[in-house]
Write an enzyme that holds these catalytic residues in place. Structure first.
Site, PDB file in Angstrom:
ATOM      1  N   HIS A   1       8.294   2.176 -30.501  1.00 34.62           N
ATOM      2  CA  HIS A   1       7.055   1.392 -30.687  1.00 34.62           C
ATOM      3  C   HIS A   1       6.828   1.236 -32.181  1.00 34.62           C
ATOM      4  CE1 HIS A   1       2.746   0.369 -29.339  1.00 34.62           C
ATOM      5  NE2 HIS A   1       2.807   0.144 -30.635  1.00 34.62           N
TER       6      HIS A   1
ATOM      7  N   HIS B   1       1.760   4.822 -26.847  1.00 35.64           N
ATOM      8  CA  HIS B   1       1.005   5.716 -27.739  1.00 35.64           C
ATOM      9  C   HIS B   1      -0.119   6.463 -27.019  1.00 35.64           C
ATOM     10  CE1 HIS B   1      -1.520   2.180 -27.815  1.00 35.64           C
ATOM     11  NE2 HIS B   1      -0.727   1.529 -28.615  1.00 35.64           N
TER      12      HIS B   1
ATOM     13  N   ASP C   1       4.477   3.916 -33.542  1.00 35.83           N
ATOM     14  CA  ASP C   1       3.330   3.027 -33.742  1.00 35.83           C
ATOM     15  C   ASP C   1       3.001   2.916 -35.230  1.00 35.83           C
ATOM     16  OD1 ASP C   1       1.425   1.185 -33.006  1.00 35.83           O
ATOM     17  OD2 ASP C   1      -0.088   2.665 -32.455  1.00 35.83           O
TER      18      ASP C   1
ATOM     19  N   HIS D   1       5.614  -1.468 -35.526  1.00 38.66           N
ATOM     20  CA  HIS D   1       5.082  -2.724 -36.081  1.00 38.66           C
ATOM     21  C   HIS D   1       5.776  -3.017 -37.396  1.00 38.66           C
ATOM     22  CE1 HIS D   1       1.770  -2.961 -33.182  1.00 38.66           C
ATOM     23  NE2 HIS D   1       1.827  -1.643 -33.218  1.00 38.66           N
ATOM     24  N   LEU D   2       6.460  -4.141 -37.448  1.00 34.56           N
ATOM     25  CA  LEU D   2       7.156  -4.529 -38.690  1.00 34.56           C
ATOM     26  C   LEU D   2       6.437  -5.645 -39.425  1.00 34.56           C
ATOM     27  CD1 LEU D   2      10.927  -4.391 -37.621  1.00 34.56           C
ATOM     28  CD2 LEU D   2       9.695  -2.818 -39.137  1.00 34.56           C
TER      29      LEU D   2
ATOM     30  N   HIS E   1      -0.667  -1.405 -24.063  1.00 31.24           N
ATOM     31  CA  HIS E   1      -1.670  -0.727 -24.893  1.00 31.24           C
ATOM     32  C   HIS E   1      -2.851  -0.461 -23.961  1.00 31.24           C
ATOM     33  CE1 HIS E   1      -3.990  -0.214 -28.851  1.00 31.24           C
ATOM     34  NE2 HIS E   1      -4.861   0.015 -27.877  1.00 31.24           N
TER      35      HIS E   1
ATOM     36  N   LYS F   1       5.084  -6.714 -23.979  1.00 27.13           N
ATOM     37  CA  LYS F   1       3.970  -5.865 -24.375  1.00 27.13           C
ATOM     38  C   LYS F   1       2.647  -6.495 -23.959  1.00 27.13           C
ATOM     39  CE  LYS F   1       1.597  -2.712 -26.654  1.00 27.13           C
ATOM     40  NZ  LYS F   1       1.547  -2.534 -28.104  1.00 27.13           N
TER      41      LYS F   1
HETATM   42 ZN   LIG Z   1       1.105  -0.425 -31.690  1.00 25.61          ZN
END
Ligand SMILES: [Zn+2]
Length: 342
Positions: A12, A168, A240, A14-15, A134, A95
């Site tokens: 998980h 998460h 995350d 985030h880029l 999420h 997602k």
């Molecule tokens: Zn996230």
């Protein structure tokens, strides 16, 4: 002491995009061999063209590092079976965000009507595409995840063949749900294994530890540690790691997200060592994910040693967790096996 990890995966991540992507992608790509990349860009990734273009930008941002970006789509309830079939070769999972729950999730789902969701979720189930969620309600901030557990259970029981990943997780309620349904899995972050709400807001407010879902109680952290440290077969590491520029964190209206990618493996080694569970770290950061997702990652061997790592104050404009502090473990060597060596 020394520990070798084979092909660590971040399930998980985030880029982001543009300058931020250029800053953070190499920091994950150095030590991880691959990551599930989140699709909450502006606009979110919802088409084949957008997904492939984003993947190309990631590949160009990581430079010479050997790293697989496992791509995701932003869930929409109107994805048709034909569309999903046509995407199966380029995506790893989808997602789902409830509308407005976190960064760039305004276009998310506003209700969980099972009949409305059935066509898309049935198709995902048949095609073997996992659903990452999420899981938070729009209730009181400390109760949002617990309030969402019935939605997880409703989805898990209605679509028993669909792999559902509770992303998460932060509470003992989610840990309990894991064992109730065969098709529920979870990712756990580094920061939720280390901190509670006390670390965020118990003293002076710590913006760089502020994230969604917010860190919870001691008993929640204990439940997360229990399943992570024992490498429970249904949990995976998902950082995350969620970078924001320093001025978006140290501001009235602090953005949610903790940036952990460059410290994740040493900090996990330190935690697992402290609990005498180093032997379980391989399963938590790679083996469980390979089995759950059915992926065959690139071969990358990361050697960690119990020698101190000084964490920089900043990586470009991004302040990491534990900025300016020292942790007890560090990376001493990374070797990648290229296909010509085989
Ligand atoms: Zn996230």
């Amino acid at each position: 002491m020394e520990l070798q990890l084979q092909s660590p995966l971040d399930m998980h991540l985030h880029l982001r995009d543009e300058e931020m992507l250029t800053t953070v992608a190499p920091l994950s790509a150095q030590s991880f061999c691959g990551a599930i990349v989140m699709p909450n860009l502006l606009p979110p990734v919802t088409t084949r063209e957008a997904l492939l273009a984003y993947k190309e930008r990631i590949v160009s941002a990581i430079g010479d590092n050997q790293f697989t970006p496992y791509m995701t789509l932003f869930f929409k309830p109107d994805y048709s079976r034909e569309f999903l079939e046509s995407m199966a070769d380029v995506l790893t999972s989808i997602k789902l965000y409830p509308a407005g729950i976190t960064t760039n999730s305004e276009g998310g789902l506003s209700g969980f009507d099972i009949d409305e969701l059935r066509p898309t979720l049935s198709a995902m189930s048949d095609l073997g595409i996992p659903l990452c969620i999420h899981g938070e309600s729009n209730g009181f901030v400390m109760d949002r995840e617990a309030e969402f557990v019935p939605v997880y259970e409703m989805l898990a029981s209605n679509f028993p063949e669909l792999k559902i990943i509770m992303e998460h997780i932060t509470t003992q309620d989610s840990v309990k749900a894991l064992d109730k349904y065969d098709n529920l899995y979870a990712t756990i972050t580094l920061h939720h294994l280390l901190i509670t709400l006390d670390d965020v807001a118990g003293g002076m407010l710590q913006p760089h530890l502020f994230c969604k879902p917010i860190a919870k109680r001691y008993e929640d952290r204990e439940a997360l540690q229990r399943v992570a440290l024992s490498a429970h077969p249904k949990v995976m590491f998902g950082s995350d790691s969620a970078p924001h520029p320093q001025d978006a964190k140290e501001a009235p209206g602090c953005a949610a997200g903790v940036f952990t990618a460059p410290i994740a493996l040493p900090a996990l080694a330190e935690l697992f060592d402290k609990h005498d569970k180093l032997d379980n770290l391989q399963a938590f950061v790679s083996d469980n994910a390979r089995r759950i997702y059915g992926v065959e990652p690139l071969q990358k061997s990361v050697t960690l040693v119990n020698e101190p790592m000084s964490i920089p104050a900043k990586y470009d404009t991004v302040v990491p967790m534990y900025a300016g502090q020292t942790i007890g473990w560090s990376i001493s060597d990374i070797t990648t096996k290229s296909s010509s060596d085989e």
